[in-house]
Design a protein around this motif. Structure first.
Motif: not given
Length: 130
Positions: A57, A59, A63
């Motif tokens: 991950d 931000t 994903r």
């Protein structure tokens, strides 16, 4: 019993609504770790087809998934070094969950699948953070 109200707005964005990770160097959290098996990675050096599946991950981005056959020793070691966790040792049990929630520096690259012609993010390398 649970009743779902599908008319309510979700607090979370829909799966896949976040942009793909662009090419370059990023810091990612290892949010998913699992050892699995699959026919695609079976071979002489990996007869049962074991691989390490990582969900990374970053931000603001979707994903990124990385599947690493366990016979790719240098790649597994690079992940461990980047995450600053102990390296697996030969003929010893290793708990892949030591990687969970650790941060790694990755070099990513957008590629296009030759089979589906869809774009995906590939992890070119894992770098030991300074």
């Amino acid at each position: 019993m649970i009743t779902f109200d599908w008319t309510m707005e979700d607090d979370e964005p829909a799966y896949g609504s976040q942009p793909m990770l662009p090419d370059g160097k990023h810091v990612a959290k290892i949010a998913y770790v699992k050892c699995k098996t699959a026919d695609w990675c079976k071979g002489e050096r990996n007869p049962d087809g074991s691989y390490l599946l990582l969900g990374l991950d970053v931000t603001g981005h979707a994903r990124v998934w990385d599947s690493i056959p366990i016979n790719r020793k240098a790649r597994v070691q690079a992940v461990c070094l980047a995450a600053k966790v102990p390296l697996p040792t030969p003929d010893a049990e290793w708990d892949e969950l030591t990687l969970l929630d650790e941060y790694v520096t990755i070099n990513s690259e957008l590629r296009t699948s030759s089979k589906s012609n869809k774009e995906y993010v590939a992890i070119r390398s894992y770098d030991a953070r300074q």
